[in-house]
Design a protein around this motif. Sequence first.
Motif, PDB file in Angstrom:
ATOM      1  N   VAL A  34       0.845  -1.200   0.000  1.00  0.00           N
ATOM      2  CA  VAL A  34       0.000   0.000   0.000  1.00  0.00           C
ATOM      3  C   VAL A  34       0.880   1.250   0.000  1.00  0.00           C
ATOM      4  N   GLN A  35       1.952   1.227   0.803  1.00  0.00           N
ATOM      5  CA  GLN A  35       2.879   2.364   0.844  1.00  0.00           C
ATOM      6  C   GLN A  35       3.614   2.518  -0.488  1.00  0.00           C
ATOM      7  N   GLU A  36       4.000   1.392  -1.066  1.00  0.00           N
ATOM      8  CA  GLU A  36       4.845   1.386  -2.257  1.00  0.00           C
ATOM      9  C   GLU A  36       4.133   1.874  -3.513  1.00  0.00           C
ATOM     10  N   PHE A  37       2.931   1.340  -3.801  1.00  0.00           N
ATOM     11  CA  PHE A  37       2.314   1.696  -5.087  1.00  0.00           C
ATOM     12  C   PHE A  37       0.886   2.192  -4.992  1.00  0.00           C
ATOM     13  N   GLU A  38       0.351   2.384  -3.814  1.00  0.00           N
ATOM     14  CA  GLU A  38      -0.978   2.958  -3.623  1.00  0.00           C
ATOM     15  C   GLU A  38      -2.019   2.416  -4.604  1.00  0.00           C
ATOM     16  N   PRO A  39      -2.534   1.218  -4.325  1.00  0.00           N
ATOM     17  CA  PRO A  39      -3.523   0.613  -5.218  1.00  0.00           C
ATOM     18  C   PRO A  39      -4.826   1.411  -5.256  1.00  0.00           C
ATOM     19  N   ASP A  40      -5.598   1.163  -6.291  1.00  0.00           N
ATOM     20  CA  ASP A  40      -6.899   1.829  -6.429  1.00  0.00           C
ATOM     21  C   ASP A  40      -7.970   1.134  -5.597  1.00  0.00           C
ATOM     22  N   LEU A  41      -7.760  -0.160  -5.302  1.00  0.00           N
ATOM     23  CA  LEU A  41      -8.715  -0.945  -4.517  1.00  0.00           C
ATOM     24  C   LEU A  41      -7.964  -2.117  -3.898  1.00  0.00           C
ATOM     25  N   ILE A  42      -8.407  -2.544  -2.724  1.00  0.00           N
ATOM     26  CA  ILE A  42      -7.777  -3.661  -2.025  1.00  0.00           C
ATOM     27  C   ILE A  42      -8.824  -4.734  -1.747  1.00  0.00           C
ATOM     28  N   VAL A  43      -8.501  -5.976  -2.111  1.00  0.00           N
ATOM     29  CA  VAL A  43      -9.325  -7.135  -1.763  1.00  0.00           C
ATOM     30  C   VAL A  43      -8.546  -7.849  -0.669  1.00  0.00           C
ATOM     31  N   LEU A  44      -9.116  -7.902   0.532  1.00  0.00           N
ATOM     32  CA  LEU A  44      -8.378  -8.289   1.728  1.00  0.00           C
ATOM     33  C   LEU A  44      -9.033  -9.449   2.462  1.00  0.00           C
ATOM     34  N   ASP A  45      -8.240 -10.497   2.721  1.00  0.00           N
ATOM     35  CA  ASP A  45      -8.707 -11.620   3.531  1.00  0.00           C
ATOM     36  C   ASP A  45      -8.657 -11.215   4.998  1.00  0.00           C
ATOM     37  N   LEU A  46      -9.564 -11.715   5.776  1.00  0.00           N
ATOM     38  CA  LEU A  46      -9.617 -11.397   7.201  1.00  0.00           C
ATOM     39  C   LEU A  46      -8.585 -12.196   7.994  1.00  0.00           C
ATOM     40  N   MET A  47      -8.399 -13.455   7.627  1.00  0.00           N
ATOM     41  CA  MET A  47      -7.510 -14.346   8.388  1.00  0.00           C
ATOM     42  C   MET A  47      -6.165 -14.470   7.676  1.00  0.00           C
ATOM     43  N   LEU A  48      -5.202 -13.686   8.149  1.00  0.00           N
ATOM     44  CA  LEU A  48      -3.852 -13.698   7.598  1.00  0.00           C
ATOM     45  C   LEU A  48      -2.887 -14.237   8.646  1.00  0.00           C
ATOM     46  N   PRO A  49      -1.737 -14.767   8.234  1.00  0.00           N
ATOM     47  CA  PRO A  49      -0.850 -15.433   9.184  1.00  0.00           C
ATOM     48  C   PRO A  49      -0.145 -14.518  10.192  1.00  0.00           C
ATOM     49  N   ASP A  50       0.120 -13.261   9.851  1.00  0.00           N
ATOM     50  CA  ASP A  50       0.891 -12.429  10.781  1.00  0.00           C
ATOM     51  C   ASP A  50       0.061 -11.335  11.445  1.00  0.00           C
ATOM     52  N   ILE A  51      -0.588 -10.514  10.655  1.00  0.00           N
ATOM     53  CA  ILE A  51      -1.440  -9.436  11.156  1.00  0.00           C
ATOM     54  C   ILE A  51      -2.838  -9.708  10.618  1.00  0.00           C
ATOM     55  N   SER A  52      -3.841  -9.626  11.453  1.00  0.00           N
ATOM     56  CA  SER A  52      -5.199  -9.911  10.974  1.00  0.00           C
ATOM     57  C   SER A  52      -5.606  -8.902   9.903  1.00  0.00           C
ATOM     58  N   GLY A  53      -6.477  -9.336   9.006  1.00  0.00           N
ATOM     59  CA  GLY A  53      -6.989  -8.450   7.977  1.00  0.00           C
ATOM     60  C   GLY A  53      -7.697  -7.242   8.566  1.00  0.00           C
ATOM     61  N   LEU A  54      -8.337  -7.431   9.699  1.00  0.00           N
ATOM     62  CA  LEU A  54      -9.013  -6.326  10.366  1.00  0.00           C
ATOM     63  C   LEU A  54      -8.011  -5.255  10.784  1.00  0.00           C
ATOM     64  N   GLU A  55      -6.881  -5.674  11.349  1.00  0.00           N
ATOM     65  CA  GLU A  55      -5.846  -4.725  11.759  1.00  0.00           C
ATOM     66  C   GLU A  55      -5.203  -4.070  10.548  1.00  0.00           C
ATOM     67  N   VAL A  56      -4.990  -4.838   9.489  1.00  0.00           N
ATOM     68  CA  VAL A  56      -4.446  -4.270   8.253  1.00  0.00           C
ATOM     69  C   VAL A  56      -5.378  -3.175   7.744  1.00  0.00           C
ATOM     70  N   CYS A  57      -6.666  -3.454   7.738  1.00  0.00           N
ATOM     71  CA  CYS A  57      -7.661  -2.483   7.278  1.00  0.00           C
ATOM     72  C   CYS A  57      -7.621  -1.219   8.136  1.00  0.00           C
ATOM     73  N   ARG A  58      -7.549  -1.386   9.433  1.00  0.00           N
ATOM     74  CA  ARG A  58      -7.486  -0.222  10.337  1.00  0.00           C
ATOM     75  C   ARG A  58      -6.259   0.629  10.040  1.00  0.00           C
ATOM     76  N   ARG A  59      -5.127  -0.019   9.805  1.00  0.00           N
ATOM     77  CA  ARG A  59      -3.893   0.727   9.514  1.00  0.00           C
ATOM     78  C   ARG A  59      -3.970   1.426   8.164  1.00  0.00           C
ATOM     79  N   ILE A  60      -4.587   0.779   7.193  1.00  0.00           N
ATOM     80  CA  ILE A  60      -4.745   1.399   5.875  1.00  0.00           C
ATOM     81  C   ILE A  60      -5.610   2.649   6.002  1.00  0.00           C
ATOM     82  N   ARG A  61      -6.620   2.586   6.845  1.00  0.00           N
ATOM     83  CA  ARG A  61      -7.548   3.696   7.018  1.00  0.00           C
ATOM     84  C   ARG A  61      -6.893   4.923   7.652  1.00  0.00           C
TER      85      ARG A  61
END
Length: 166
Positions: free
Chosen positions: A41-68
């Motif tokens: 997200v930092q590197e190329f700033e996508p136009d849209l993100i399709v995000l899984d909730l259950m990820l191995p390191d950081i939950s998708g929910l936390e990723v979404c919060r950080r993106i926001r």
Amino acid sequence: MTTILLVDDEPLIIDSLTYSLKREGFDVKVAYDGTQALQSVQEFEPDLIVLDLMLPDISGLEVCRRIRTGRTTPVIMLTARGEEIDRVLGLEGGADDYLAKPYAFAELMARVEALLRRSANQGPDTTLKVGDLELNLLSRSVTRGGRPIELKPREFRLLEYLMRRA
């Protein structure tokens, strides 16, 4: 070309979606965990993100919060967790849409197109003002008469909706 970031730890899902989205004319980038997603997200700033909730390191929910924090990039949660509470938490956590697996690709495409249309219509404006009430879409903050107002994600979205139609 519109860039979509796919974030999922399942290679079969990534391969299938990448192939299908490229056929629809999208540029597709891939991340297999939350850390890669945040870097992408930092590197190329996508136009849209399709995000899984259950990820191995950081939950998708936390990723979404950080993106926001500082971004209005549309996010679709695409996950196996389809219970009502999971959908509510995902949307309150900042996702713009939520789709449970298994899903129909046509439905995902309809949601992708709708979110891209909506974000294109928002344009470059990052601040909404009505009277002395000011809403900043990038920082997700609200002030009235210069004083900050704390809002939950759902309250923020509702206020944004109302201010756009004042």
